[in-house]
Design an enzyme around this catalytic site. Sequence first.
Site, PDB file in Angstrom:
ATOM      1  N   SER A 186       0.831  -1.208   0.000  1.00  0.00           N
ATOM      2  CA  SER A 186       0.000   0.000   0.000  1.00  0.00           C
ATOM      3  C   SER A 186       0.863   1.254   0.000  1.00  0.00           C
ATOM      4  O   SER A 186       1.861   1.328   0.725  1.00  0.00           O
ATOM      5  CB  SER A 186      -0.912   0.016   1.233  1.00  0.00           C
ATOM      6  OG  SER A 186      -1.726  -1.123   1.286  1.00  0.00           O
ATOM      7  N   GLU A 244      -2.554  -5.188  12.687  1.00  0.00           N
ATOM      8  CA  GLU A 244      -3.210  -4.966  11.405  1.00  0.00           C
ATOM      9  C   GLU A 244      -4.520  -5.741  11.320  1.00  0.00           C
ATOM     10  O   GLU A 244      -5.480  -5.304  10.686  1.00  0.00           O
ATOM     11  CB  GLU A 244      -2.266  -5.408  10.284  1.00  0.00           C
ATOM     12  CG  GLU A 244      -2.722  -5.063   8.877  1.00  0.00           C
ATOM     13  CD  GLU A 244      -1.685  -5.499   7.851  1.00  0.00           C
ATOM     14  OE1 GLU A 244      -1.591  -4.844   6.807  1.00  0.00           O
ATOM     15  OE2 GLU A 244      -0.975  -6.496   8.093  1.00  0.00           O
TER      16      GLU A 244
END
Length: 369
Positions: free
Chosen positions: A154, A238
């Site tokens: 990302s 996460e």
Amino acid sequence: MDYRDSAAEAEFRLRLREWLSTNAAQFALTGDEYWTRYGEWHRALYQAGFFGLSWPRQYGGHELPPVYDVILDEELAQAGAPPRPSLGYLVTGLGHHASEELRQGFLPGLINGTERWCQGFSEPGAGSDLASLSTVAVRDGDDYVINGHKIWTSYSDVADWCLLLARTDPGVPRHKGISGFVVSMHQPGVRQRPLRMINGVSTEFGQVEFDDARAPAANLIGAPGDGWALARTVVAHEREPSTLGFTARYGKTVRKLAAKSATAGSADGPAPAELAWAHVQTEMLYAHVRRRLSEQLDGVTHTSDGSLDKLLMTWTEQAVGRASVAVAGSADPEALADYLYSRAQSVMGGTAQIQKNIIASRILGLGKL
């Protein structure tokens, strides 16, 4: 449990709501424009005093209780604003495993948004099975020379720094030979290529090739071989929806779908089964994350439980995606985009199958003699 705001929390919520009323509409919620302006949104929140709320003050945070992050997430969803930038896994990883020198050098820019970061974990041959990664880092004087290929990275197209895992010792069991590094993305040995998603977005993920890229030995996180501990901390954070940001957005989408379904003439009959199930799943996740928040406020930390959280979030997002196309139809671009993106939830951040294996072995104790 009493979910009402204290006086200080109510004042914060009102101040945030007023700021959002004049600023939220300037930023896109989805698509390439959202990802392109992600850093701008991050800096706007920080400069207004609404980002890094629960992180240490010495690195640029506000050191407030986690409930303030919940208020922020709720108000962002209610205002139709972009979500809070997802950086907690990076802050937590560096905060727990990096030296104080590295924390002082990198956390302030990460938190205030002046420096952009990406995470170099997954590879074409090492996704959920992260321990099989093949990127290597070889010591060369005061540097490590890095070669390998990362994917599903990302923000790699705009990142200044990468939190990278690489193999530094191929002669030991695979979990023990991995190290973590802070690597500059601005050097000749780093090449980034975008990945176009099925929903049309091309600026969310990329793949990064490291060809004799270099990282100073001083940017090693912990000692050589400490990378697996770093990875477990980052991945656990996460996978844990420890705030209400996702659930608030799922709930808002379900309410919009219910109103659309009623307007379309479904009020005289039962709601579509997909919409009813999305409502059930959203309420389930809302209650579950509230419990997680209560535990967090009591100082309880989670490791393997993050896999349970991730699996429940996957089920909920995919239920909402199915409800979107059931109510609005696949010809509706927003509904179709929601549905297509939801399919990735069972892969990103660790596949649903891997999460079930972790739950079975580490939480339920199955498979042990």
